[in-house]
Motif scaffolding. Structure first.
Motif, PDB file in Angstrom:
ATOM      1  N   LEU A 141       5.767  -1.499   7.634  1.00  0.00           N
ATOM      2  CA  LEU A 141       6.973  -2.123   7.077  1.00  0.00           C
ATOM      3  C   LEU A 141       7.342  -3.355   7.880  1.00  0.00           C
ATOM      4  O   LEU A 141       6.907  -3.538   9.011  1.00  0.00           O
ATOM      5  CB  LEU A 141       8.134  -1.117   7.088  1.00  0.00           C
ATOM      6  N   THR A 142       8.163  -4.176   7.254  1.00  0.00           N
ATOM      7  CA  THR A 142       8.698  -5.366   7.914  1.00  0.00           C
ATOM      8  C   THR A 142      10.213  -5.285   7.857  1.00  0.00           C
ATOM      9  O   THR A 142      10.787  -4.983   6.801  1.00  0.00           O
ATOM     10  CB  THR A 142       8.213  -6.642   7.182  1.00  0.00           C
ATOM     11  N   VAL A 143      10.853  -5.537   8.982  1.00  0.00           N
ATOM     12  CA  VAL A 143      12.312  -5.530   9.010  1.00  0.00           C
ATOM     13  C   VAL A 143      12.819  -6.780   8.287  1.00  0.00           C
ATOM     14  O   VAL A 143      12.366  -7.902   8.556  1.00  0.00           O
ATOM     15  CB  VAL A 143      12.831  -5.528  10.470  1.00  0.00           C
ATOM     16  N   ALA A 144      13.734  -6.595   7.350  1.00  0.00           N
ATOM     17  CA  ALA A 144      14.260  -7.721   6.582  1.00  0.00           C
ATOM     18  C   ALA A 144      15.128  -8.608   7.483  1.00  0.00           C
ATOM     19  O   ALA A 144      15.691  -8.128   8.470  1.00  0.00           O
ATOM     20  CB  ALA A 144      15.091  -7.203   5.411  1.00  0.00           C
ATOM     21  N   PRO A 145      15.258  -9.881   7.145  1.00  0.00           N
ATOM     22  CA  PRO A 145      16.105 -10.770   7.946  1.00  0.00           C
ATOM     23  C   PRO A 145      17.555 -10.295   7.937  1.00  0.00           C
ATOM     24  O   PRO A 145      17.997  -9.655   6.989  1.00  0.00           O
ATOM     25  CB  PRO A 145      15.989 -12.130   7.231  1.00  0.00           C
ATOM     26  N   GLU A 146      18.281 -10.675   8.975  1.00  0.00           N
ATOM     27  CA  GLU A 146      19.704 -10.376   9.041  1.00  0.00           C
ATOM     28  C   GLU A 146      20.430 -11.158   7.949  1.00  0.00           C
ATOM     29  O   GLU A 146      20.047 -12.282   7.636  1.00  0.00           O
ATOM     30  CB  GLU A 146      20.272 -10.808  10.390  1.00  0.00           C
ATOM     31  N   GLU A 147      21.486 -10.572   7.410  1.00  0.00           N
ATOM     32  CA  GLU A 147      22.292 -11.286   6.433  1.00  0.00           C
ATOM     33  C   GLU A 147      23.619 -11.660   7.067  1.00  0.00           C
ATOM     34  O   GLU A 147      24.156 -10.881   7.835  1.00  0.00           O
ATOM     35  CB  GLU A 147      22.525 -10.414   5.198  1.00  0.00           C
ATOM     36  N   ASP A 163      13.858  -7.916  -2.420  1.00  0.00           N
ATOM     37  CA  ASP A 163      12.552  -8.074  -3.056  1.00  0.00           C
ATOM     38  C   ASP A 163      12.338  -6.846  -3.936  1.00  0.00           C
ATOM     39  O   ASP A 163      12.331  -5.722  -3.436  1.00  0.00           O
ATOM     40  CB  ASP A 163      11.462  -8.159  -1.975  1.00  0.00           C
ATOM     41  N   HIS A 164      12.206  -7.061  -5.207  1.00  0.00           N
ATOM     42  CA  HIS A 164      12.202  -5.943  -6.159  1.00  0.00           C
ATOM     43  C   HIS A 164      11.135  -4.898  -5.834  1.00  0.00           C
ATOM     44  O   HIS A 164      11.369  -3.696  -5.950  1.00  0.00           O
ATOM     45  CB  HIS A 164      12.001  -6.461  -7.577  1.00  0.00           C
ATOM     46  N   GLU A 165       9.966  -5.331  -5.419  1.00  0.00           N
ATOM     47  CA  GLU A 165       8.893  -4.371  -5.177  1.00  0.00           C
ATOM     48  C   GLU A 165       8.998  -3.699  -3.804  1.00  0.00           C
ATOM     49  O   GLU A 165       8.745  -2.503  -3.667  1.00  0.00           O
ATOM     50  CB  GLU A 165       7.525  -5.058  -5.304  1.00  0.00           C
ATOM     51  N   HIS A 166       9.358  -4.456  -2.793  1.00  0.00           N
ATOM     52  CA  HIS A 166       9.199  -3.960  -1.421  1.00  0.00           C
ATOM     53  C   HIS A 166      10.484  -3.520  -0.715  1.00  0.00           C
ATOM     54  O   HIS A 166      10.422  -2.833   0.291  1.00  0.00           O
ATOM     55  CB  HIS A 166       8.517  -5.032  -0.566  1.00  0.00           C
ATOM     56  N   SER A 167      11.629  -3.948  -1.212  1.00  0.00           N
ATOM     57  CA  SER A 167      12.876  -3.662  -0.497  1.00  0.00           C
ATOM     58  C   SER A 167      13.282  -2.197  -0.572  1.00  0.00           C
ATOM     59  O   SER A 167      13.304  -1.604  -1.651  1.00  0.00           O
ATOM     60  CB  SER A 167      14.025  -4.497  -1.090  1.00  0.00           C
ATOM     61  N   ILE A 213      15.068   6.980   3.446  1.00  0.00           N
ATOM     62  CA  ILE A 213      13.696   7.502   3.364  1.00  0.00           C
ATOM     63  C   ILE A 213      13.480   8.490   4.513  1.00  0.00           C
ATOM     64  O   ILE A 213      13.551   8.112   5.684  1.00  0.00           O
ATOM     65  CB  ILE A 213      12.670   6.355   3.468  1.00  0.00           C
ATOM     66  N   ILE A 214      13.254   9.729   4.179  1.00  0.00           N
ATOM     67  CA  ILE A 214      12.943  10.715   5.213  1.00  0.00           C
ATOM     68  C   ILE A 214      11.464  10.587   5.543  1.00  0.00           C
ATOM     69  O   ILE A 214      10.605  10.632   4.665  1.00  0.00           O
ATOM     70  CB  ILE A 214      13.268  12.152   4.729  1.00  0.00           C
ATOM     71  N   PHE A 215      11.204  10.416   6.821  1.00  0.00           N
ATOM     72  CA  PHE A 215       9.812  10.251   7.241  1.00  0.00           C
ATOM     73  C   PHE A 215       9.111  11.606   7.259  1.00  0.00           C
ATOM     74  O   PHE A 215       9.659  12.594   7.756  1.00  0.00           O
ATOM     75  CB  PHE A 215       9.752   9.601   8.626  1.00  0.00           C
ATOM     76  N   THR A 216       7.911  11.655   6.703  1.00  0.00           N
ATOM     77  CA  THR A 216       7.114  12.888   6.686  1.00  0.00           C
ATOM     78  C   THR A 216       5.738  12.590   7.289  1.00  0.00           C
ATOM     79  O   THR A 216       5.342  11.429   7.414  1.00  0.00           O
ATOM     80  CB  THR A 216       6.905  13.394   5.250  1.00  0.00           C
ATOM     81  N   GLU A 217       5.020  13.629   7.624  1.00  0.00           N
ATOM     82  CA  GLU A 217       3.692  13.426   8.228  1.00  0.00           C
ATOM     83  C   GLU A 217       2.745  12.736   7.253  1.00  0.00           C
ATOM     84  O   GLU A 217       1.820  12.047   7.669  1.00  0.00           O
ATOM     85  CB  GLU A 217       3.122  14.767   8.679  1.00  0.00           C
ATOM     86  N   GLU A 218       2.981  12.899   5.952  1.00  0.00           N
ATOM     87  CA  GLU A 218       2.133  12.235   4.947  1.00  0.00           C
ATOM     88  C   GLU A 218       2.291  10.714   5.010  1.00  0.00           C
ATOM     89  O   GLU A 218       1.470   9.974   4.485  1.00  0.00           O
ATOM     90  CB  GLU A 218       2.484  12.714   3.536  1.00  0.00           C
ATOM     91  N   HIS A 237       0.818  -1.212   0.000  1.00  0.00           N
ATOM     92  CA  HIS A 237       0.000   0.000   0.000  1.00  0.00           C
ATOM     93  C   HIS A 237       0.856   1.269   0.000  1.00  0.00           C
ATOM     94  O   HIS A 237       0.442   2.312  -0.508  1.00  0.00           O
ATOM     95  CB  HIS A 237      -0.907  -0.032   1.239  1.00  0.00           C
ATOM     96  N   TRP A 238       2.048   1.186   0.574  1.00  0.00           N
ATOM     97  CA  TRP A 238       2.883   2.374   0.764  1.00  0.00           C
ATOM     98  C   TRP A 238       3.985   2.519  -0.277  1.00  0.00           C
ATOM     99  O   TRP A 238       4.602   3.590  -0.376  1.00  0.00           O
ATOM    100  CB  TRP A 238       3.492   2.344   2.169  1.00  0.00           C
ATOM    101  N   VAL A 239       4.243   1.486  -1.009  1.00  0.00           N
ATOM    102  CA  VAL A 239       5.385   1.504  -1.942  1.00  0.00           C
ATOM    103  C   VAL A 239       5.328   2.704  -2.888  1.00  0.00           C
ATOM    104  O   VAL A 239       6.318   3.416  -3.079  1.00  0.00           O
ATOM    105  CB  VAL A 239       5.442   0.181  -2.733  1.00  0.00           C
ATOM    106  N   GLN A 240       4.167   2.944  -3.474  1.00  0.00           N
ATOM    107  CA  GLN A 240       4.041   4.014  -4.461  1.00  0.00           C
ATOM    108  C   GLN A 240       4.041   5.404  -3.845  1.00  0.00           C
ATOM    109  O   GLN A 240       4.162   6.402  -4.544  1.00  0.00           O
ATOM    110  CB  GLN A 240       2.759   3.827  -5.284  1.00  0.00           C
TER     111      GLN A 240
END
Ligand code: FES
Length: 106
Positions: free
Chosen positions: A99-105, A78-82, A88-93, A55-58
């Protein structure tokens, strides 16, 4: 109050009170089982890797070249979600961004 909904590395969903004007990484790094952000936001470690809910990607600005190269090399890419949360600067919008935290590598 604006917030971010984080699914951590243990699968727990946590609502975080967020601050606009700083990065997403800075808003979530203090949580348990969250991003490591080893480079501190310099776009050189990829340990702030997250998956942004569809929902937030775009609603986010596209990846800059440096971010795309670094996260694109991740084992868990993940091409779409990573995304790299330090880029990413967080804004009020973005209030309610999930989001989901990706696994450790290793
Ligand atoms: S904190 Fe290192 S790339 Fe984001």
């Amino acid at each position: 109050m604006v917030k971010v909904i984080v699914t951590d590395r243990e699968g727990q969903v946590v609502e975080v009170e967020a601050q606009a004007g700083i990065s997403l990484m800075e808003n979530i790094r203090e949580l348990d089982n969250s991003v490591d952000a080893i480079c501190g936001g310099l776009c050189s470690c990829a340990t702030c890797h997250i998956y942004v809910d569809s929902h937030w990607v775009q609603k986010l600005p596209p990846r800059e070249e440096e971010e795309a190269l670094l996260v694109g090399g991740s084992v868990n890419y993940d091409h779409e979600h990573s995304r790299l949360s330090c880029q990413i600067i967080f804004t009020e919008e973005l209030d309610g961004l999930a989001l989901t935290v990706a696994p450790e590598e290793f």
